[in-house]
Design a protein around this motif. Structure first.
Motif, PDB file in Angstrom:
ATOM      1  N   ALA A  26       6.488 -10.740   9.694  1.00  0.00           N
ATOM      2  CA  ALA A  26       8.143 -10.200   9.172  1.00  0.00           C
ATOM      3  C   ALA A  26       8.167  -9.136  10.715  1.00  0.00           C
ATOM      4  N   CYS A  27       7.159  -7.888  10.644  1.00  0.00           N
ATOM      5  CA  CYS A  27       7.949  -7.032  11.281  1.00  0.00           C
ATOM      6  C   CYS A  27       8.304  -7.786  13.271  1.00  0.00           C
ATOM      7  N   GLU A  28       7.600  -8.469  13.169  1.00  0.00           N
ATOM      8  CA  GLU A  28       7.587  -8.460  14.804  1.00  0.00           C
ATOM      9  C   GLU A  28       8.884  -9.938  14.959  1.00  0.00           C
ATOM     10  N   GLU A  29       9.361 -10.259  13.637  1.00  0.00           N
ATOM     11  CA  GLU A  29      10.435 -11.202  13.605  1.00  0.00           C
ATOM     12  C   GLU A  29      11.588 -10.048  13.745  1.00  0.00           C
ATOM     13  N   SER A  30      11.378  -8.730  12.997  1.00  0.00           N
ATOM     14  CA  SER A  30      12.757  -7.542  12.720  1.00  0.00           C
ATOM     15  C   SER A  30      12.892  -6.963  13.978  1.00  0.00           C
ATOM     16  N   GLY A  31      11.665  -6.812  14.326  1.00  0.00           N
ATOM     17  CA  GLY A  31      11.724  -5.913  16.031  1.00  0.00           C
ATOM     18  C   GLY A  31      11.300  -4.701  15.237  1.00  0.00           C
ATOM     19  N   ARG A  32      10.906  -4.599  14.505  1.00  0.00           N
ATOM     20  CA  ARG A  32      10.151  -3.587  13.309  1.00  0.00           C
ATOM     21  C   ARG A  32       8.757  -2.744  13.740  1.00  0.00           C
ATOM     22  N   ARG A  33       8.583  -1.845  14.096  1.00  0.00           N
ATOM     23  CA  ARG A  33       7.105  -1.415  13.732  1.00  0.00           C
ATOM     24  C   ARG A  33       5.967  -1.804  13.019  1.00  0.00           C
ATOM     25  N   LEU A  34       5.254  -2.330  13.075  1.00  0.00           N
ATOM     26  CA  LEU A  34       3.793  -1.608  12.018  1.00  0.00           C
ATOM     27  C   LEU A  34       2.970  -1.144  12.021  1.00  0.00           C
ATOM     28  N   THR A  35       3.080   0.367  12.372  1.00  0.00           N
ATOM     29  CA  THR A  35       2.622   1.502  12.817  1.00  0.00           C
ATOM     30  C   THR A  35       1.178   1.485  11.518  1.00  0.00           C
ATOM     31  N   PRO A  36      -0.010   2.548  12.362  1.00  0.00           N
ATOM     32  CA  PRO A  36      -0.920   2.929  11.717  1.00  0.00           C
ATOM     33  C   PRO A  36      -0.707   3.240  10.415  1.00  0.00           C
ATOM     34  N   LEU A  37       0.455   4.360   9.915  1.00  0.00           N
ATOM     35  CA  LEU A  37       0.613   4.579   9.294  1.00  0.00           C
ATOM     36  C   LEU A  37       0.158   3.490   7.905  1.00  0.00           C
ATOM     37  N   ARG A  38       1.275   3.489   8.553  1.00  0.00           N
ATOM     38  CA  ARG A  38       2.731   1.456   7.734  1.00  0.00           C
ATOM     39  C   ARG A  38       1.555   0.609   6.952  1.00  0.00           C
ATOM     40  N   ARG A  39       0.789   0.199   8.119  1.00  0.00           N
ATOM     41  CA  ARG A  39      -0.652  -0.741   7.953  1.00  0.00           C
ATOM     42  C   ARG A  39      -0.962  -0.456   6.769  1.00  0.00           C
ATOM     43  N   ARG A  40      -2.095   1.117   7.289  1.00  0.00           N
ATOM     44  CA  ARG A  40      -2.414   1.682   5.932  1.00  0.00           C
ATOM     45  C   ARG A  40      -2.526   1.877   4.467  1.00  0.00           C
ATOM     46  N   VAL A  41      -0.517   1.823   4.775  1.00  0.00           N
ATOM     47  CA  VAL A  41      -0.549   2.032   3.230  1.00  0.00           C
ATOM     48  C   VAL A  41      -0.284   1.114   2.720  1.00  0.00           C
ATOM     49  N   LEU A  42       0.152   0.046   3.189  1.00  0.00           N
ATOM     50  CA  LEU A  42       0.315  -1.449   2.625  1.00  0.00           C
ATOM     51  C   LEU A  42      -1.011  -1.940   2.497  1.00  0.00           C
ATOM     52  N   GLU A  43      -1.968  -1.675   3.252  1.00  0.00           N
ATOM     53  CA  GLU A  43      -3.654  -2.136   2.324  1.00  0.00           C
ATOM     54  C   GLU A  43      -3.864  -1.911   1.264  1.00  0.00           C
ATOM     55  N   ALA A  44      -3.657  -0.229   1.602  1.00  0.00           N
ATOM     56  CA  ALA A  44      -3.857   0.584   0.434  1.00  0.00           C
ATOM     57  C   ALA A  44      -3.158  -0.091  -1.143  1.00  0.00           C
ATOM     58  N   LEU A  45      -1.823  -0.958  -1.024  1.00  0.00           N
ATOM     59  CA  LEU A  45      -1.254  -1.369  -2.189  1.00  0.00           C
ATOM     60  C   LEU A  45      -1.381  -2.669  -2.133  1.00  0.00           C
ATOM     61  N   ALA A  46      -2.109  -3.061  -1.184  1.00  0.00           N
ATOM     62  CA  ALA A  46      -2.228  -4.626  -1.507  1.00  0.00           C
ATOM     63  C   ALA A  46      -3.835  -4.894  -2.131  1.00  0.00           C
ATOM     64  N   GLU A  47      -4.859  -3.565  -1.763  1.00  0.00           N
ATOM     65  CA  GLU A  47      -6.010  -3.529  -2.714  1.00  0.00           C
ATOM     66  C   GLU A  47      -5.817  -3.814  -3.637  1.00  0.00           C
ATOM     67  N   SER A  48      -4.644  -3.225  -4.213  1.00  0.00           N
ATOM     68  CA  SER A  48      -4.721  -3.450  -6.538  1.00  0.00           C
ATOM     69  C   SER A  48      -3.850  -4.373  -6.428  1.00  0.00           C
ATOM     70  N   HIS A  49      -3.688  -5.533  -7.410  1.00  0.00           N
ATOM     71  CA  HIS A  49      -2.771  -6.260  -7.931  1.00  0.00           C
ATOM     72  C   HIS A  49      -2.449  -5.496  -8.996  1.00  0.00           C
ATOM     73  N   ALA A  50      -2.671  -3.785  -9.130  1.00  0.00           N
ATOM     74  CA  ALA A  50      -1.642  -3.477 -10.195  1.00  0.00           C
ATOM     75  C   ALA A  50      -0.706  -2.773  -9.028  1.00  0.00           C
ATOM     76  N   PRO A  51       0.196  -2.143  -9.845  1.00  0.00           N
ATOM     77  CA  PRO A  51       1.269  -1.491  -8.442  1.00  0.00           C
ATOM     78  C   PRO A  51       0.158   0.347  -8.849  1.00  0.00           C
ATOM     79  N   LEU A  52       1.072   1.151  -7.120  1.00  0.00           N
ATOM     80  CA  LEU A  52       0.017   2.563  -7.699  1.00  0.00           C
ATOM     81  C   LEU A  52       1.091   2.915  -7.436  1.00  0.00           C
ATOM     82  N   GLY A  53       0.907   4.642  -7.518  1.00  0.00           N
ATOM     83  CA  GLY A  53       2.001   5.388  -7.537  1.00  0.00           C
ATOM     84  C   GLY A  53       1.948   6.201  -6.120  1.00  0.00           C
TER      85      GLY A  53
END
Ligand SMILES: [Zn+2]
Ligand SMILES: [Zn+2]
Ligand SMILES: [Zn+2]
Length: 164
Positions: A26-53
């Motif tokens: 999606a980022c490649e398509e939209s030309g946005r950068r999935l920076t290491p922190l963005r990637r890491r936060v998304l990974e942390a979110l994806a690790e849980s099927h319950a939403p995280l604060g």
């Protein structure tokens, strides 16, 4: 997990991998950068099927040795939500990784299990059209049609049935 609730004992590493792959595409398509922190936060979110604060995410990052100030995590969450890679679950003041992408038609319905905290999303075109019509009747234009519905997921219902 493609949609619906995750099956018990499913290959969760695959869920996380799928979410990250979709985000990269999606980022490649939209030309946005999935920076290491963005990637890491998304990974942390994806690790849980319950939403995280946001603060739970800060804690998870800390546990894995990634120090990130809460402000940066908030900014990353804004980015992920605006890119459609994560959702904000208003009633829990928390965030959920999205691994499916959305067309603009229809309403996104978040199904929140009150027992285990898992959230699944389904899309309904009919509900979206109905809502738009009802809102239109009072001169209102719906922009982010999102519904949060509370209930019990299938595995919690099964566990209940066994107890009876
Ligand atoms: Zn999973
Ligand atoms: Zn989604
Ligand atoms: Zn449940």
């Amino acid at each position: 997990m493609k949609s619906g609730f995750p099956a018990p004992g499913h290959d969760h590493a695959q869920c996380v991998a799928d979410t990250l792959t979709r985000a990269e595409e999606a980022c490649e398509e939209s030309g946005r950068r999935l920076t290491p922190l963005r990637r890491r936060v998304l990974e942390a979110l994806a690790e849980s099927h319950a939403p995280l604060g946001a603060y739970e995410i800060v804690d998870r990052l800390k546990q894995s040795g990634d120090q990130a100030p809460a402000m940066s995590v908030y900014r990353v969450l804004d980015f992920l939500v605006s890119e459609g890679l994560a959702h904000r679950i208003e009633s829990r003041n928390a965030f959920l990784a999205c691994n499916r992408g959305h067309d603009t038609e229809g309403v996104v319905v978040f199904l929140l299990c009150e027992r285990c905290g898992t959230v699944a999303e389904v899309t309904s075109g009919a509900v979206g059209r109905d809502l738009a019509r009802a809102a239109g009747a009072v001169g209102f234009e719906t922009r982010t049609p999102v519904l949060e519905i509370k209930g019990l997921c299938e595995s919690c219902r099964r566990a209940d049935a066994l107890k009876r």
